[in-house]
Every structure is written in structure tokens, then in C-alpha cells.
Write a protein that holds these residues in place. Structure first.
Motif, PDB file in Angstrom:
ATOM      1  N   LYS A   3       0.835  -1.206   0.000  1.00 36.37           N
ATOM      2  CA  LYS A   3       0.000   0.000   0.000  1.00 36.37           C
ATOM      3  C   LYS A   3       0.871   1.258   0.000  1.00 36.37           C
ATOM      4  O   LYS A   3       0.601   2.222  -0.718  1.00 36.37           O
ATOM      5  N   GLU A   4       1.951   1.249   0.786  1.00 33.62           N
ATOM      6  CA  GLU A   4       2.862   2.395   0.832  1.00 33.62           C
ATOM      7  C   GLU A   4       3.588   2.584  -0.500  1.00 33.62           C
ATOM      8  O   GLU A   4       3.747   3.710  -0.969  1.00 33.62           O
ATOM      9  N   CYS A   5       4.027   1.491  -1.097  1.00 36.43           N
ATOM     10  CA  CYS A   5       4.717   1.580  -2.397  1.00 36.43           C
ATOM     11  C   CYS A   5       3.795   2.158  -3.468  1.00 36.43           C
ATOM     12  O   CYS A   5       4.205   2.992  -4.276  1.00 36.43           O
ATOM     13  N   LYS A   6       2.548   1.711  -3.487  1.00 36.68           N
ATOM     14  CA  LYS A   6       1.604   2.174  -4.504  1.00 36.68           C
ATOM     15  C   LYS A   6       1.188   3.627  -4.287  1.00 36.68           C
ATOM     16  O   LYS A   6       0.677   4.270  -5.200  1.00 36.68           O
ATOM     17  N   SER A   7       1.414   4.167  -3.093  1.00 36.11           N
ATOM     18  CA  SER A   7       1.086   5.576  -2.852  1.00 36.11           C
ATOM     19  C   SER A   7       2.296   6.486  -3.068  1.00 36.11           C
ATOM     20  O   SER A   7       2.173   7.698  -3.036  1.00 36.11           O
ATOM     21  N   LEU A  11       7.327   4.913  -7.010  1.00 26.92           N
ATOM     22  CA  LEU A  11       7.192   3.459  -7.007  1.00 26.92           C
ATOM     23  C   LEU A  11       5.846   2.953  -7.510  1.00 26.92           C
ATOM     24  O   LEU A  11       5.694   1.761  -7.756  1.00 26.92           O
ATOM     25  N   LYS A  12       4.877   3.827  -7.657  1.00 25.70           N
ATOM     26  CA  LYS A  12       3.507   3.373  -7.915  1.00 25.70           C
ATOM     27  C   LYS A  12       3.329   2.612  -9.226  1.00 25.70           C
ATOM     28  O   LYS A  12       2.428   1.794  -9.337  1.00 25.70           O
ATOM     29  N   GLU A  13       4.189   2.833 -10.201  1.00 23.20           N
ATOM     30  CA  GLU A  13       4.073   2.117 -11.478  1.00 23.20           C
ATOM     31  C   GLU A  13       4.842   0.798 -11.487  1.00 23.20           C
ATOM     32  O   GLU A  13       4.774   0.049 -12.444  1.00 23.20           O
ATOM     33  N   SER A  23      -4.843 -17.895   0.535  1.00 26.77           N
ATOM     34  CA  SER A  23      -5.507 -17.449  -0.680  1.00 26.77           C
ATOM     35  C   SER A  23      -5.972 -16.007  -0.481  1.00 26.77           C
ATOM     36  O   SER A  23      -7.003 -15.754   0.127  1.00 26.77           O
ATOM     37  N   GLN A  24      -5.174 -15.067  -0.961  1.00 28.60           N
ATOM     38  CA  GLN A  24      -5.466 -13.648  -0.767  1.00 28.60           C
ATOM     39  C   GLN A  24      -5.480 -12.891  -2.083  1.00 28.60           C
ATOM     40  O   GLN A  24      -5.080 -11.731  -2.146  1.00 28.60           O
ATOM     41  N   ASP A  25      -5.981 -13.520  -3.134  1.00 28.93           N
ATOM     42  CA  ASP A  25      -5.970 -12.865  -4.432  1.00 28.93           C
ATOM     43  C   ASP A  25      -6.850 -11.620  -4.464  1.00 28.93           C
ATOM     44  O   ASP A  25      -6.492 -10.620  -5.084  1.00 28.93           O
ATOM     45  N   VAL A  26      -7.970 -11.622  -3.761  1.00 29.75           N
ATOM     46  CA  VAL A  26      -8.836 -10.440  -3.720  1.00 29.75           C
ATOM     47  C   VAL A  26      -8.122  -9.302  -2.977  1.00 29.75           C
ATOM     48  O   VAL A  26      -8.125  -8.153  -3.429  1.00 29.75           O
ATOM     49  N   LEU A  27      -7.479  -9.629  -1.856  1.00 31.78           N
ATOM     50  CA  LEU A  27      -6.730  -8.627  -1.103  1.00 31.78           C
ATOM     51  C   LEU A  27      -5.588  -8.068  -1.949  1.00 31.78           C
ATOM     52  O   LEU A  27      -5.379  -6.854  -1.983  1.00 31.78           O
ATOM     53  N   SER A  28      -4.869  -8.936  -2.639  1.00 32.17           N
ATOM     54  CA  SER A  28      -3.743  -8.471  -3.450  1.00 32.17           C
ATOM     55  C   SER A  28      -4.204  -7.508  -4.535  1.00 32.17           C
ATOM     56  O   SER A  28      -3.554  -6.499  -4.797  1.00 32.17           O
ATOM     57  N   GLN A  29      -5.336  -7.794  -5.160  1.00 31.86           N
ATOM     58  CA  GLN A  29      -5.887  -6.893  -6.183  1.00 31.86           C
ATOM     59  C   GLN A  29      -6.298  -5.558  -5.567  1.00 31.86           C
ATOM     60  O   GLN A  29      -6.047  -4.507  -6.147  1.00 31.86           O
ATOM     61  N   SER A  30      -6.907  -5.601  -4.399  1.00 27.30           N
ATOM     62  CA  SER A  30      -7.353  -4.359  -3.766  1.00 27.30           C
ATOM     63  C   SER A  30      -6.172  -3.487  -3.334  1.00 27.30           C
ATOM     64  O   SER A  30      -6.306  -2.269  -3.245  1.00 27.30           O
ATOM     65  N   LEU A  31      -5.025  -4.101  -3.086  1.00 28.61           N
ATOM     66  CA  LEU A  31      -3.827  -3.343  -2.704  1.00 28.61           C
ATOM     67  C   LEU A  31      -3.019  -2.872  -3.906  1.00 28.61           C
ATOM     68  O   LEU A  31      -2.068  -2.122  -3.755  1.00 28.61           O
TER      69      LEU A  31
END
Length: 85
Positions: A3-7, A11-13, A23-31
């Protein structure tokens, strides 16, 4: 960390592959992860996934691998050049 990297504007790109035992594929997409793999991971699949994301993003081929298990991190580092310990 993701989350910090994407903000961060610098680093966001950066393409991100999230790897977890759960199994955290939904969480990974949301982050903001670009792909998701479940442990134990196949090294060839991991390298293929990272290589695909690098070519799609037109990156310079530098990869940052973050893992709290040094043995796992070192095994998957393969041809990649940056390692955060």
C-alpha cells in the motif's frame, strides 16, 4: 508495504507480484498487485510471471524481492539483481 509503495509517486508504477501461503488474491488486487501466487510457488512460474510483468511494463529488468525467509528469497532471486534483506 504494498500500500505504501503504490502511494509513492516514484514506485507506484512498479509491477508487483504478491505471494502468500493464504488465498489472498482479492486482497492483493485491492492493494494494487499486478499478479498473485500461492506458496509453495513453482520457481519457473514465478520467473515467468515476473518476466511477463517486466516486459509489459517496459521496465529495465530490475526486480525487488522482499521476503522474510532468506532461503526462499535466495532461491527465487535467480537472475534478478536487487535483493532487500
Amino acid at each position: 508495504i504494498l500500500k505504501e509503495c503504490k502511494s509513492d509517486p516514484e514506485l507506484k508504477e512498479m509491477p508487483v507480484v504478491m505471494v502468500s501461503q493464504l488465498s489472498q488474491d482479492v486482497l492483493s488486487q485491492s492493494l494494487g498487485a499486478d499478479d498473485y501466487l500461492t506458496k509453495p510457488i513453482n520457481r519457473d512460474l514465478f520467473l515467468e510471471t515476473v518476466s511477463r510483468l517486466i516486459s509489459v511494463a517496459d521496465q529495465d529488468g530490475t526486480v525487488l524481492i522482499i521476503d522474510d525467509d532468506a532461503d526462499v528469497r535466495d532461491y527465487h532471486i535467480g537472475p534478478f539483481v536487487i535483493l532487500l534483506r
